[in-house]
Scaffold this motif. Structure first.
Motif, PDB file in Angstrom:
ATOM      1  N   ALA A 124       0.858  -1.346  -0.039  1.00  0.00           N
ATOM      2  CA  ALA A 124       0.154  -0.198  -0.059  1.00  0.00           C
ATOM      3  C   ALA A 124       0.973   1.211  -0.007  1.00  0.00           C
ATOM      4  CB  ALA A 124      -0.903   0.080   1.137  1.00  0.00           C
ATOM      5  N   THR A 125       0.822   2.218  -1.108  1.00  0.00           N
ATOM      6  CA  THR A 125       1.288   3.296  -0.862  1.00  0.00           C
ATOM      7  C   THR A 125       0.127   4.496  -1.372  1.00  0.00           C
ATOM      8  OG1 THR A 125       1.568   3.214  -3.480  1.00  0.00           O
ATOM      9  CG2 THR A 125       3.137   2.351  -2.035  1.00  0.00           C
ATOM     10  N   LYS A 126       0.484   5.984  -1.173  1.00  0.00           N
ATOM     11  CA  LYS A 126      -0.623   6.972  -1.600  1.00  0.00           C
ATOM     12  C   LYS A 126      -1.308   6.563  -3.043  1.00  0.00           C
ATOM     13  CE  LYS A 126       1.059  10.227   1.610  1.00  0.00           C
ATOM     14  NZ  LYS A 126       0.520   9.718   2.675  1.00  0.00           N
ATOM     15  N   THR A 127      -0.692   5.919  -3.918  1.00  0.00           N
ATOM     16  CA  THR A 127      -0.794   5.675  -5.206  1.00  0.00           C
ATOM     17  C   THR A 127      -1.802   4.459  -5.610  1.00  0.00           C
ATOM     18  OG1 THR A 127       1.126   5.366  -6.040  1.00  0.00           O
ATOM     19  CG2 THR A 127       0.661   7.634  -5.991  1.00  0.00           C
ATOM     20  N   ARG A 128      -1.418   3.261  -4.790  1.00  0.00           N
ATOM     21  CA  ARG A 128      -1.947   2.070  -5.262  1.00  0.00           C
ATOM     22  C   ARG A 128      -1.873   1.291  -4.163  1.00  0.00           C
ATOM     23  NH1 ARG A 128       2.700  -1.665  -8.170  1.00  0.00           N
ATOM     24  NH2 ARG A 128       4.156  -1.424  -6.544  1.00  0.00           N
ATOM     25  N   VAL A 129      -2.892   0.296  -4.168  1.00  0.00           N
ATOM     26  CA  VAL A 129      -3.076  -0.825  -2.930  1.00  0.00           C
ATOM     27  C   VAL A 129      -3.297  -2.143  -3.876  1.00  0.00           C
ATOM     28  CG1 VAL A 129      -4.647  -1.740  -1.429  1.00  0.00           C
ATOM     29  CG2 VAL A 129      -4.274   0.530  -1.388  1.00  0.00           C
ATOM     30  N   ILE A 130      -2.136  -2.931  -3.479  1.00  0.00           N
ATOM     31  CA  ILE A 130      -2.516  -4.289  -4.010  1.00  0.00           C
ATOM     32  C   ILE A 130      -2.805  -5.177  -3.098  1.00  0.00           C
ATOM     33  CG2 ILE A 130      -1.048  -6.266  -4.888  1.00  0.00           C
ATOM     34  CD1 ILE A 130       0.906  -4.068  -5.992  1.00  0.00           C
ATOM     35  N   GLY A 131      -3.943  -6.041  -3.244  1.00  0.00           N
ATOM     36  CA  GLY A 131      -4.422  -6.892  -2.029  1.00  0.00           C
ATOM     37  C   GLY A 131      -4.656  -8.174  -2.806  1.00  0.00           C
ATOM     38  N   ALA A 132      -4.894  -9.408  -1.897  1.00  0.00           N
ATOM     39  CA  ALA A 132      -5.130 -10.644  -2.320  1.00  0.00           C
ATOM     40  C   ALA A 132      -6.423 -11.220  -1.289  1.00  0.00           C
ATOM     41  CB  ALA A 132      -4.025 -11.457  -2.100  1.00  0.00           C
ATOM     42  N   ASN A 133      -7.125 -12.164  -2.105  1.00  0.00           N
ATOM     43  CA  ASN A 133      -8.046 -12.835  -1.368  1.00  0.00           C
ATOM     44  C   ASN A 133      -8.405 -14.121  -1.895  1.00  0.00           C
ATOM     45  OD1 ASN A 133     -10.367 -12.516  -3.449  1.00  0.00           O
ATOM     46  ND2 ASN A 133     -10.397 -10.331  -2.539  1.00  0.00           N
ATOM     47  N   ASP A 134      -8.890 -15.071  -1.341  1.00  0.00           N
ATOM     48  CA  ASP A 134      -9.341 -16.322  -1.644  1.00  0.00           C
ATOM     49  C   ASP A 134     -10.525 -16.755  -1.086  1.00  0.00           C
ATOM     50  OD1 ASP A 134      -9.387 -18.899  -2.935  1.00  0.00           O
ATOM     51  OD2 ASP A 134      -7.584 -19.676  -1.823  1.00  0.00           O
ATOM     52  N   ARG A 135     -11.364 -17.334  -1.636  1.00  0.00           N
ATOM     53  CA  ARG A 135     -12.732 -17.626  -1.036  1.00  0.00           C
ATOM     54  C   ARG A 135     -13.199 -16.650  -0.034  1.00  0.00           C
ATOM     55  NH1 ARG A 135      -9.850 -21.901  -2.453  1.00  0.00           N
ATOM     56  NH2 ARG A 135     -10.688 -23.551  -3.840  1.00  0.00           N
TER      57      ARG A 135
END
Length: 177
Positions: free
Chosen positions: A33-44
């Motif tokens: 997470a930065t001020k310009t993007r968020v990368i996340g992950a999920n499963d089920r």
């Protein structure tokens, strides 16, 4: 703008242009997470629709949200490769433990061989009229469709297979704790 902490769970809230909550993903793990993007992950993860229906995602997904682009990208890891779903949307904000954005109907579905299909043009036309999307918004969204298609052709950003695989490996380390 505040940013979520790496490794923390967040929700994802999708709204429509009229302010109505459209869809909520209950839990996504923040990978970066930065001020310009968020990368996340999920499963089920459980997803709640605005009409009260719920469903559960079927496979691991890496989600890319931006403050400088009018789209977000979800890379879904399936047995036959990475499938992408690109939502034309407002740039995200992070507020009250959730990534929030406005969904503008147009979507691009990308297959593992990098062929793609533009979806929901009819829905976009209907909602543009019903919710009074301004002309400038229309130009922004179609410019971002072009930008996404260029990124797909060039296999840039989330469309680089190794990029998704690396984030998925990080997600697995969080799940092992």
């Amino acid at each position: 703008m505040a940013v979520p902490n790496q490794g923390s769970p967040i929700k994802i809230h999708s709204y429509k242009h009229n302010g109505q909550l459209h869809r909520t993903w209950q839990e996504t793990t923040v990978l970066k997470a930065t001020k310009t993007r968020v990368i996340g992950a999920n499963d089920r993860t459980r997803v709640l629709e605005s009409d009260g229906r719920t469903w559960v995602t079927r496979e691991p997904a890496i989600c890319f949200f931006y403050t400088k682009h009018w789209f977000n990208v979800i890379g879904m890891l399936r047995d036959d490769g990475v499938h992408y779903y690109c939502n034309l949307s407002s740039p995200f904000i992070y507020e009250a433990g959730a990534v929030k954005y406005i969904d503008y109907d147009l979507d691009i579905k990308v297959f593992p061989d990098m062929t793609y299909t533009l979806l929901d043009e009819d829905e976009y036309k209907i909602h543009r009229k019903q919710m009074n999307y301004p002309d400038v918004m229309d130009r922004i969204l179609w410019n971002n469709v072009s930008q996404l298609i260029q990124m797909i052709h060039q296999r840039k950003g989330p469309f680089a297979y190794e990029h998704v695989e690396r984030w998925y490996e990080m997600f697995l380390t969080y799940r092992s704790f």
